[in-house]
Design a protein around this motif. Structure first.
Motif, short mmCIF file in Angstrom:
data_model
loop_
_atom_site.label_atom_id
_atom_site.label_comp_id
_atom_site.label_asym_id
_atom_site.label_seq_id
_atom_site.Cartn_x
_atom_site.Cartn_y
_atom_site.Cartn_z
N UNK A 16 62.27 56.67 21.42
CA UNK A 16 63.62 57.21 21.25
C UNK A 16 64.63 56.06 21.26
N UNK A 17 65.76 56.28 20.58
CA UNK A 17 66.76 55.21 20.45
C UNK A 17 67.53 54.99 21.75
N UNK A 18 67.94 56.04 22.41
CA UNK A 18 68.83 55.91 23.56
C UNK A 18 68.09 55.72 24.88
N UNK A 19 68.88 55.59 25.94
CA UNK A 19 68.32 55.42 27.28
C UNK A 19 67.84 56.75 27.82
N UNK A 20 66.82 56.75 28.69
CA UNK A 20 66.36 58.00 29.30
C UNK A 20 67.49 58.68 30.06
N UNK A 21 67.50 60.01 29.99
CA UNK A 21 68.57 60.78 30.62
C UNK A 21 68.43 60.76 32.13
N UNK A 22 69.56 60.75 32.81
CA UNK A 22 69.61 60.90 34.26
C UNK A 22 69.77 62.37 34.61
N UNK A 23 69.80 62.69 35.90
CA UNK A 23 70.04 64.07 36.31
C UNK A 23 71.41 64.54 35.84
N UNK A 24 72.40 63.66 35.93
CA UNK A 24 73.74 64.03 35.46
C UNK A 24 73.73 64.31 33.95
N UNK A 25 72.95 63.52 33.21
CA UNK A 25 72.87 63.74 31.76
C UNK A 25 72.26 65.11 31.45
N UNK A 26 71.20 65.48 32.17
CA UNK A 26 70.58 66.79 31.93
C UNK A 26 71.54 67.92 32.26
N UNK A 27 72.33 67.74 33.32
CA UNK A 27 73.30 68.77 33.66
C UNK A 27 74.40 68.85 32.60
N UNK A 28 74.73 67.70 32.01
CA UNK A 28 75.71 67.71 30.92
C UNK A 28 75.16 68.48 29.72
N UNK A 29 73.86 68.31 29.45
CA UNK A 29 73.24 69.08 28.37
C UNK A 29 73.33 70.57 28.67
N UNK A 30 73.06 70.93 29.91
CA UNK A 30 73.14 72.34 30.29
C UNK A 30 74.54 72.89 30.08
N UNK A 31 75.54 72.05 30.33
CA UNK A 31 76.92 72.49 30.12
C UNK A 31 77.18 72.77 28.65
N UNK A 32 76.63 71.90 27.78
CA UNK A 32 76.79 72.12 26.34
C UNK A 32 76.16 73.44 25.93
N UNK A 33 74.94 73.68 26.41
CA UNK A 33 74.24 74.92 26.07
C UNK A 33 74.91 76.13 26.71
N UNK A 34 75.59 75.90 27.81
CA UNK A 34 76.22 77.00 28.53
C UNK A 34 77.31 77.70 27.77
N UNK A 35 77.74 77.11 26.64
CA UNK A 35 78.75 77.78 25.83
C UNK A 35 78.26 79.05 25.20
N UNK A 36 76.93 79.19 25.04
CA UNK A 36 76.40 80.39 24.41
C UNK A 36 75.05 80.81 24.98
N UNK A 37 74.64 80.23 26.12
CA UNK A 37 73.39 80.62 26.75
C UNK A 37 73.49 80.36 28.24
N UNK A 38 72.68 81.09 28.99
CA UNK A 38 72.60 80.86 30.43
C UNK A 38 71.46 79.88 30.68
N UNK A 39 71.74 78.79 31.41
CA UNK A 39 70.76 77.72 31.59
C UNK A 39 70.49 77.51 33.07
N UNK A 40 69.22 77.57 33.44
CA UNK A 40 68.77 77.23 34.79
C UNK A 40 67.82 76.05 34.64
N UNK A 41 68.25 74.87 35.11
CA UNK A 41 67.44 73.66 34.95
C UNK A 41 66.29 73.57 35.94
#
Length: 628
Positions: free
Chosen positions: A52-77
């Motif tokens: 992959x091109x970018x750096x591995x995601x941190x816990x904060x990064x994964x939670x940021x992804x969940x926030x993006x998805x949270x606009x139209x889905x319920x996400x439990x990490x």
């Protein structure tokens, strides 16, 4: 309408193009590798092994992804664990907004190059890697979607044809619908702004509402590349005729450059499917003997697949942009769309354990359009094979399994007749094409079928259809109904026959045709008068006598249509001697409906005027020495 956006996003992660990327290993097949599918496929198949091109995601990064998805889905990490290779979320659950009973579970979720400040439409991660994906509640989702579409469909039909009586009850209930994948890797995934509920749905049920639903779902995402590994689908349905089970899986499915409905390339290899269902066969009574065959539930086990299936150059984003606004694209949008070029290698269809049909390779080109109208359609098939004996053998087995009593002797005899005459397996190649010039209306079509040891069938047409300016006159203004009388008049005024032909070449088909006719006559009951004349006949003698009968009928037919005698002589020569039969219309000029109507009265008193008007000819040619 947010739910439709969530559906689209889930399908990107859980089954990008899952309706097409399906595979089932029913029995061992020859090893088929990504190299056989082409270098492009091999590169995408290796996506999971590439860096992959970018750096591995941190816990904060994964939670940021969940926030993006949270606009139209319920996400439990679930549980997030940090490690030397970045964070991994285990036991992830993503469910649809406003429908928690449907969504998917992910055993492990990782990401690289997360952009937590990405605007809608910008990639929010260089890579997303999901493992152990299982969709749940899909049967609920599908039934709700079908109900919504059926409501709209019924309303649309009522608007267009108020007098129509339509029964559209959805009598199929889905017992279970399982979709799982071992791993999904998506590079460069971007999520565009989802349609809001107010903008996406109103109280009107119409065709455009359905189109908007489809458009919104497809416009939600973009990505650079994707690969799905180990996709499996199991579907069980209850229908009025009984239960149906469907199994479909795909070891590898890939796609590249998806842009809100535009897609450069998608493909899978080793696709197969299997259906297990019951078909109700009603009680029948033989018209001659009066014997009753009881009603049975005949099981049907059908499977099939492809070695390689690919689609290239699909362009629907521009069309979807209009449909998302519940609007038809304007006629000025002439470079609007492409349905792509579809290619298949190693297609097969099996009933039970019997391979019924197969095709070595096929192509379907629907990439050329002017506005919504295709301008150049191409279809080819090479190495086609249809096994009639295998089909009849399967029908015998299915009849017995369905409780039909003793083996149906008639069907066994039919199978033997096809095998005896060499018609049990038909091998063929196929080509077809159709064109339309938007500026002149010039139109052509052709179809060629070449069947081994049978013959060739080649037909063609040249003429004129309404050009695009004429098409525009048939399109109603917004809010107005179609003026079908005006449409019919435009078609009559702007359409014309140029020339047409059907060319038949015998390469053994006539011999086999007369042989099977005798075999069928021999199978008919003794008191069946229709088969008495053929029963016990020699096929070669029957062929000669049939040709002679045609020649005798020629003079009688000529009394009503003078050219008929020559036409029937040519057909009789073809029947008796084989070779080539050419039936052609080559008029001296374009034949319009107005011209045809002006000649109608004259043709009533002199029917031969029709042959002159169309330039009709029927010609027999003996086979050349190399036409075998």
């Amino acid at each position: 309408m947010r739910r439709f956006g969530a559906v689209a996003f889930v399908l990107v992660l859980a089954a990008i193009g899952a309706g097409s990327y399906l595979y089932l290993k029913k029995e061992p097949q020859a090893e088929f590798t990504s190299a056989d599918a082409g270098a492009r496929f091999a590169e995408l198949e290796a996506l999971a092994e590439s860096a992959a091109d970018g750096a591995p995601a941190s816990e904060d990064d994964l939670r940021a992804l969940a926030d993006v998805l949270g606009g139209f889905a319920s996400v439990d990490l679930g549980a997030i664990e940090e490690g030397p290779d970045g964070a991994v979320a285990r036991g992830v659950v993503i469910s649809f907004r406003d429908m928690d009973e449907a969504g998917f579970r992910i055993d492990e979720l990782r990401a690289w190059g997360v952009n937590d400040g990405a605007a809608p439409g910008d990639p929010f991660a260089d890579r997303i890697d999901a493992r152990g994906i299982e969709m749940f509640g899909l049967e609920t989702l599908v039934e709700k979607q079908v109900d919504a579409y059926m409501d709209v469909f019924e309303s649309s039909v009522a608007e267009m044809a108020p007098e129509a009586e339509l029964e559209t009850a959805f009598e199929t209930s889905i017992e279970s619908y399982d979709l799982v994948a071992d791993r999904i890797v998506v590079d460069g995934l971007a999520v565009h702004e989802a349609a809001t509920a107010d903008a996406a749905v109103n109280d009107e049920n119409s065709f455009m509402t359905v189109m908007k639903m489809i458009a919104d779902s497809n416009r939600l995402t973009s990505f650079d590349a994707s690969a799905i590994y180990g996709l499996r689908i199991n579907l069980k349905m209850e229908q009025p005729t009984g239960k149906t089970a469907v199994i479909m899986t795909a070891p590898v499915a890939v796609a590249s450059n998806w842009r809100r409905g535009d897609i450069d390339y998608s493909a899978f290899r080793d696709f197969e499917y299997a259906f297990d269902m019951e078909v109700a066969v009603p009680e029948t009574v033989d018209a001659v003997t009066g014997e009753t065959q009881p009603a049975v539930g005949m099981p049907m086990q059908m499977s099939g697949g492809y070695d390689v299936f690919s689609v290239e150059d699909v362009r629907l984003a521009r069309l979807y942009a209009y449909l998302a606004d519940r609007a038809a694209p304007p006629v000025s949008e002439t470079d609007l769309m492409s349905l792509g070029v579809w290619r298949v290698r190693g297609e097969r269809q099996t009933f039970g354990d019997h391979v019924i049909s197969s095709t070595e390779e096929a192509m379907f080109d629907l990439s050329k359009f002017h506005w919504l109208i295709p301008t150049d359609i191409r279809m080819t098939a090479r190495g086609g094979r249809y096994n009639l004996s295998a089909l009849f053998e399967y029908m015998e087995e299915a009849y017995l399994q369905g409780g039909g009593g003793d083996s149906p002797e008639e069907m066994e005899k039919v199978t033997a007749a096809f095998e005896k005459t060499g018609l049990d397996v038909i091998s063929y190649d196929f080509d077809a094409a159709a064109t339309w010039a938007h500026d002149t209306g010039a139109a052509t079509s052709k179809m060629d079928i070449v069947a081994d040891d049978l013959g060739d069938w080649r037909q063609s047409f040249e003429g004129t259809l309404p050009d695009f300016e004429g098409v525009k006159t048939m399109i109603p203004a917004a809010g107005e109904a179609v003026d079908w009388a005006a449409v019919t008049q435009t078609l009559m005024d702007m359409s014309a026959l140029g020339k047409a032909s059907v060319v038949l070449a015998d390469k053994g088909g006539l011999d086999k045709g007369f042989a099977i006719a005798v075999e069928f006559a021999n199978l008919a009951p003794e008191d069946d008068a229709s088969g008495a004349m053929l029963r016990g006949a020699d096929p070669a003698d029957l062929r000669i006598s049939s040709a002679a009968m045609m020649r005798l009928m020629g003079p009688q037919a000529a009394q009503n249509f003078p050219p008929a005698a020559d036409y029937m002589t040519a057909v009789a020569d073809f029947v008796q001697k084989g070779g080539v039969l050419r039936i052609e219309a080559n008029p001296p000029g374009p034949v319009t409906m107005a011209l045809f109507e002006s000649e109608a009265e004259a043709m009533q008193t002199d029917p031969s005027r029709l042959a002159d008007l169309l330039g009709l000819s029927v010609v027999h040619e003996l086979a050349k020495s190399n036409d075998k």
